[in-house]
Design an enzyme around this catalytic site. Sequence first.
Site, mmCIF file in Angstrom:
data_model
loop_
_atom_site.group_PDB
_atom_site.id
_atom_site.type_symbol
_atom_site.label_atom_id
_atom_site.label_comp_id
_atom_site.label_asym_id
_atom_site.label_seq_id
_atom_site.Cartn_x
_atom_site.Cartn_y
_atom_site.Cartn_z
ATOM 1 N N ASN A 260 32.974 -42.893 4.387
ATOM 2 C CA ASN A 260 33.099 -44.279 3.945
ATOM 3 C C ASN A 260 33.317 -44.897 2.710
ATOM 4 O OD1 ASN A 260 33.104 -47.079 4.875
ATOM 5 N ND2 ASN A 260 31.071 -47.061 4.015
ATOM 6 N N GLY B 191 44.312 -52.760 4.171
ATOM 7 C CA GLY B 191 44.866 -51.359 4.322
ATOM 8 C C GLY B 191 45.240 -50.815 2.910
ATOM 9 N N SER B 192 44.782 -51.477 1.919
ATOM 10 C CA SER B 192 45.299 -51.097 0.539
ATOM 11 C C SER B 192 44.632 -49.753 0.317
ATOM 12 C CB SER B 192 44.700 -52.019 -0.441
ATOM 13 O OG SER B 192 43.297 -52.093 -0.834
ATOM 14 N N ASN B 193 43.480 -49.331 0.879
ATOM 15 C CA ASN B 193 42.787 -47.954 0.662
ATOM 16 C C ASN B 193 43.745 -46.924 1.481
ATOM 17 O OD1 ASN B 193 40.290 -47.666 -0.921
ATOM 18 N ND2 ASN B 193 39.835 -49.515 0.080
ATOM 19 N N HIS C 9 32.598 -47.355 -0.052
ATOM 20 C CA HIS C 9 31.937 -48.872 -0.198
ATOM 21 C C HIS C 9 31.951 -49.369 -1.740
ATOM 22 C CE1 HIS C 9 28.536 -51.763 0.491
ATOM 23 N NE2 HIS C 9 28.115 -51.424 -0.500
#
Length: 196
Positions: free
Chosen positions: A109, A11-13, A111
């Site tokens: 998304n 969950g760092s993003n 990536h």
Amino acid sequence: MKVCILGSGRGSNCQAILEASINQQLGLAKIVGIFSDVQESGILQVAESYGIENHFLEPGSLKAKIDKKNEPMWIKSLRGHNPDLIVLAGFMRIVSSSLIRAFDGRIINIHPSILPSFKGLHAIQQAWDHKVKISGCTVHWVSEGIDSGQIIAQAPVRIMNGDSLSKLTQKIQAAEHMLLPWVISDLSTGAIPFIQ
Ligand code: GRF
């Protein structure tokens, strides 16, 4: 602009997005719900610690995607938040065509490579194994092919002599944490257009 975030991991993003929101750096975007296919995931703890509504949703028995039985429940839960944008931030399942159709042109998304190089799993390892000298991250629209939707934005990372795989991973993740909130903000203000 109402935003839901989906993730499976640390969950760092997600945390970077929530921090940007607190610091008024998310434009007109508001995070309204955070969902995970992994009950004990860091992303749900992050959501909890920032006081954002969050839910574990059962993915079913398939490893790579949400199974047919559970898909309607995912779509219903997301629709319940009426999102203008869905952000996949470390969501480790392939998004099925029915979910894509339900939120057509509204799913992005992040990536960890400069697409179209190194699609799929272990992208940072793939780049490392190829001894590339520049890698980075990409935010793209989600389409039916894996990591093949239209590219929105990319951030490059140089691989220097002496870097290790873990150093490269750190550098790419730091780039992700800047790029993703920036893209969400620009989508919310119209500086980046929605595709369809
Ligand atoms: C990120 O590197 C993302 O690019 C990849 O999975 C990782 C998720 O990390 N798809 P986190 O859960 O946001 O910390």
